[in-house]
Design a protein around this motif. Sequence first.
Motif, PDB file in Angstrom:
ATOM      1  N   ARG A  33       7.925 -16.154  -5.578  1.00 14.63           N
ATOM      2  CA  ARG A  33       7.417 -15.591  -4.330  1.00 14.63           C
ATOM      3  C   ARG A  33       6.279 -16.442  -3.782  1.00 14.63           C
ATOM      4  O   ARG A  33       5.420 -16.909  -4.525  1.00 14.63           O
ATOM      5  CB  ARG A  33       6.919 -14.174  -4.537  1.00 14.63           C
ATOM      6  N   PRO A  34       6.245 -16.607  -2.483  1.00 13.04           N
ATOM      7  CA  PRO A  34       5.114 -17.330  -1.895  1.00 13.04           C
ATOM      8  C   PRO A  34       3.868 -16.474  -1.971  1.00 13.04           C
ATOM      9  O   PRO A  34       3.947 -15.243  -2.023  1.00 13.04           O
ATOM     10  CB  PRO A  34       5.538 -17.552  -0.448  1.00 13.04           C
ATOM     11  N   PRO A  35       2.708 -17.086  -1.990  1.00 13.71           N
ATOM     12  CA  PRO A  35       1.465 -16.298  -2.065  1.00 13.71           C
ATOM     13  C   PRO A  35       1.272 -15.467  -0.801  1.00 13.71           C
ATOM     14  O   PRO A  35       1.663 -15.880   0.277  1.00 13.71           O
ATOM     15  CB  PRO A  35       0.372 -17.370  -2.209  1.00 13.71           C
ATOM     16  N   PHE A  36       0.683 -14.307  -0.959  1.00 11.59           N
ATOM     17  CA  PHE A  36       0.431 -13.417   0.170  1.00 11.59           C
ATOM     18  C   PHE A  36      -0.801 -13.896   0.914  1.00 11.59           C
ATOM     19  O   PHE A  36      -1.842 -14.142   0.324  1.00 11.59           O
ATOM     20  CB  PHE A  36       0.231 -11.978  -0.329  1.00 11.59           C
ATOM     21  N   ASP A  37      -0.659 -14.038   2.216  1.00  9.83           N
ATOM     22  CA  ASP A  37      -1.770 -14.471   3.050  1.00  9.83           C
ATOM     23  C   ASP A  37      -2.072 -13.376   4.061  1.00  9.83           C
ATOM     24  O   ASP A  37      -1.313 -13.158   4.998  1.00  9.83           O
ATOM     25  CB  ASP A  37      -1.435 -15.777   3.765  1.00  9.83           C
ATOM     26  N   ALA A  38      -3.156 -12.657   3.860  1.00 11.52           N
ATOM     27  CA  ALA A  38      -3.500 -11.527   4.727  1.00 11.52           C
ATOM     28  C   ALA A  38      -3.844 -11.988   6.140  1.00 11.52           C
ATOM     29  O   ALA A  38      -3.626 -11.252   7.096  1.00 11.52           O
ATOM     30  CB  ALA A  38      -4.673 -10.757   4.141  1.00 11.52           C
TER      31      ALA A  38
END
Length: 153
Positions: A145-150
């Motif tokens: 999964r790609p990192p979550f970027d808020a």
Amino acid sequence: MFNDIGALEIVTLVVLAVLIFGPDKLPKVIQDISRTIRKIREFSDSAKADIREELGPEFKDFEFEDLNPKKFIRKQLDNDELGLKEIRNGFDLKKEMNEVADAVHGRDSDFSDTSSGAAATSSAGARVDMQKKSAEPRTLDSADRPPFDADAT
């Protein structure tokens, strides 16, 4: 110039002008305003003429109204030197989106067009057969999964 002003707005403006300036000063105020508008128009016409003169004969058909993006695009689409109408008429976006949605959801769809129905091109440029279904559904691990970027949402 003022196409959307109705009779009620005009009457309201006249009443306000009479109340603010008074009936004795109102004719002079109207003359001053009309003189100022006339000078502004003369100045803009002079500036347009100077710009056309400086551009030279290559831009003899240049119109300042063409600087409006909507009018510019409309003029370019009407002038079909690039063949844009053929491209626009040959591309059916609704059909393409339905085919992609069917492929994503794993539904079988009857493709009437063999050139776009047998295979589609993914965003990476590789050919993907939309008729094939994988035997097992693929799940993403936490490492895939790609990192979550808020900030991006």
